[in-house]
Design a protein around this motif. Structure first.
Motif, short mmCIF file in Angstrom:
data_model
loop_
_atom_site.label_atom_id
_atom_site.label_comp_id
_atom_site.label_asym_id
_atom_site.label_seq_id
_atom_site.Cartn_x
_atom_site.Cartn_y
_atom_site.Cartn_z
N SER A 199 0.83 -1.21 0.00
CA SER A 199 0.00 0.00 0.00
C SER A 199 0.86 1.26 0.00
O SER A 199 0.54 2.25 -0.67
CB SER A 199 -0.93 0.01 1.22
N GLY A 200 1.97 1.22 0.75
CA GLY A 200 2.89 2.36 0.76
C GLY A 200 3.52 2.57 -0.61
O GLY A 200 3.65 3.71 -1.09
N PHE A 201 3.91 1.47 -1.26
CA PHE A 201 4.51 1.56 -2.58
C PHE A 201 3.51 2.10 -3.59
O PHE A 201 3.84 2.95 -4.44
CB PHE A 201 5.02 0.19 -3.02
N ILE A 202 2.27 1.62 -3.52
CA ILE A 202 1.23 2.09 -4.45
C ILE A 202 0.97 3.58 -4.26
O ILE A 202 0.79 4.32 -5.23
CB ILE A 202 -0.07 1.27 -4.25
N ALA A 203 0.98 4.04 -3.01
CA ALA A 203 0.84 5.48 -2.75
C ALA A 203 2.00 6.24 -3.39
O ALA A 203 1.80 7.31 -3.99
CB ALA A 203 0.78 5.75 -1.25
N ASP A 248 -8.71 -1.39 17.06
CA ASP A 248 -9.60 -1.99 16.07
C ASP A 248 -8.87 -2.38 14.79
O ASP A 248 -9.48 -2.94 13.87
CB ASP A 248 -10.74 -1.02 15.72
N GLY A 249 -7.58 -2.05 14.69
CA GLY A 249 -6.83 -2.37 13.49
C GLY A 249 -6.97 -1.30 12.44
O GLY A 249 -7.68 -0.31 12.62
N ALA A 250 -6.28 -1.48 11.34
CA ALA A 250 -6.31 -0.49 10.27
C ALA A 250 -7.69 -0.47 9.61
O ALA A 250 -8.32 -1.50 9.43
CB ALA A 250 -5.24 -0.81 9.22
N PRO A 251 -8.16 0.73 9.23
CA PRO A 251 -9.44 0.82 8.54
C PRO A 251 -9.35 0.13 7.18
O PRO A 251 -8.30 0.06 6.56
CB PRO A 251 -9.65 2.34 8.38
N ASP A 252 -10.50 -0.37 6.73
CA ASP A 252 -10.54 -1.09 5.46
C ASP A 252 -10.37 -0.13 4.29
O ASP A 252 -10.77 1.03 4.34
CB ASP A 252 -11.86 -1.84 5.31
N GLY A 253 -9.81 -0.65 3.22
CA GLY A 253 -9.71 0.12 1.99
C GLY A 253 -8.51 1.05 1.97
O GLY A 253 -8.17 1.66 2.97
N SER A 254 -7.86 1.14 0.82
CA SER A 254 -6.72 2.02 0.66
C SER A 254 -6.98 2.96 -0.50
O SER A 254 -7.38 2.55 -1.58
CB SER A 254 -5.44 1.20 0.40
N ARG A 255 -6.77 4.25 -0.25
CA ARG A 255 -6.89 5.24 -1.31
C ARG A 255 -5.56 5.97 -1.48
O ARG A 255 -5.53 7.13 -1.90
CB ARG A 255 -8.00 6.23 -0.95
N GLY A 256 -4.48 5.28 -1.13
CA GLY A 256 -3.17 5.92 -1.16
C GLY A 256 -2.79 6.45 -2.52
O GLY A 256 -2.25 7.56 -2.64
N PHE A 257 -3.05 5.67 -3.57
CA PHE A 257 -2.69 6.11 -4.92
C PHE A 257 -3.44 7.38 -5.29
O PHE A 257 -2.85 8.35 -5.77
CB PHE A 257 -2.99 5.01 -5.94
N GLU A 258 -4.76 7.37 -5.05
CA GLU A 258 -5.57 8.54 -5.41
C GLU A 258 -5.16 9.76 -4.59
O GLU A 258 -5.06 10.87 -5.13
CB GLU A 258 -7.05 8.24 -5.19
N LYS A 259 -4.92 9.56 -3.29
CA LYS A 259 -4.51 10.68 -2.44
C LYS A 259 -3.22 11.31 -2.94
O LYS A 259 -3.12 12.53 -3.12
CB LYS A 259 -4.29 10.20 -1.00
N ALA A 260 -2.20 10.46 -3.14
CA ALA A 260 -0.89 10.97 -3.55
C ALA A 260 -0.96 11.61 -4.94
O ALA A 260 -0.29 12.62 -5.20
CB ALA A 260 0.14 9.85 -3.52
N LEU A 261 -1.77 11.05 -5.83
CA LEU A 261 -1.87 11.60 -7.18
C LEU A 261 -2.47 13.00 -7.17
O LEU A 261 -1.91 13.93 -7.75
CB LEU A 261 -2.71 10.67 -8.06
N VAL A 262 -3.61 13.16 -6.49
CA VAL A 262 -4.26 14.47 -6.51
C VAL A 262 -3.44 15.49 -5.72
O VAL A 262 -3.40 16.67 -6.09
CB VAL A 262 -5.70 14.40 -5.97
#
Length: 213
Positions: A28-32, A91-105
């Motif tokens: 997920s970090g790499f995708i971001a 509760d652990g990490a929240p579901d779903g990753s938007r790292g790519f979209e966040k970093a892109l915009v």
């Protein structure tokens, strides 16, 4: 060295990469990171075909882009705070990753990246010389004159993007490895990411609104 110097300094991009890496793992970090690099590739193409000069000639457009970036950073900071609260509660990490979209915009509305591609980025495409480390965010003056290269070469551009790839691969791997050894790292990284995003968001809003008004 150029690519690493551009990618490594603390900022909103690395805050997103760090948050994704400790909450959801290396991939997920790499995708971001690839989201941030995609923004650079888009700016490179725009600089190559000459469209980047349009942004330079229209300060109100640049101000609007920066203002949008500031708003988005504050929104993503809120998202990081929610992630920190979730991990603090166990509760652990929240579901779903938007790292790519966040970093892109964020990359497309980041003043550092916009100004880099309007100035240094255009110079990279033209034959000549360039003091590349002098344009490193925050520490440029201290390292000016250390590394001067010939511009207008494919090797320089390949090396720059290669250095970025090394960073977005190694930085998430380091954080993920550290997180496995320190159980309580996630909420603190998420909180730190939120603080960085808030700080840059306020600065960018101030800059963008100042330009528009």
């Amino acid at each position: 060295m150029f690519g690493l110097a551009l990618a490594a300094p603390p900022g909103p991009m690395n805050a997103i990469i760090a948050e994704e890496s400790v909450l959801r793992g290396w991939s997920s970090g790499f995708i971001a990171g690839t989201g941030a690099m995609t923004a650079d590739i888009i700016f490179f193409v725009l600089a190559y075909i000459g469209v980047a000069t349009v942004v330079e000639e229209l300060p109100l457009l640049r101000g609007l882009m920066i203002t949008i970036g500031g708003v988005l950073m504050l929104y993503f900071a809120y998202d990081a705070v929610e992630s920190a609260q979730t991990t603090f509660s166990g509760d652990g990490a929240p579901d779903g990753s938007r790292g790519f979209e966040k970093a892109l915009v964020l990359g497309l509305t980041n003043p550092f990246q916009i100004l880099f591609w309007l100035t240094v980025g255009v110079a990279l495409l033209e034959p000549g010389t360039l003091d590349i480390l002098a344009h490193t965010p925050y520490i440029g003056e201290a390292v000016a004159g250390v590394l001067i290269v010939e511009t207008g070469s494919v090797a320089l551009l390949a090396g720059m993007f290669g250095g970025i790839v090394v960073w977005i691969t190694g930085f998430p791997a380091l954080l993920a490895a550290t997180d496995r050894r320190i159980d309580s790292l996630e909420p603190f990284v998420a909180s730190g990411s939120a603080l960085i995003l808030v700080g840059f968001g306020i600065v960018f809003l101030w800059d963008g609104l100042g330009t528009l008004l």
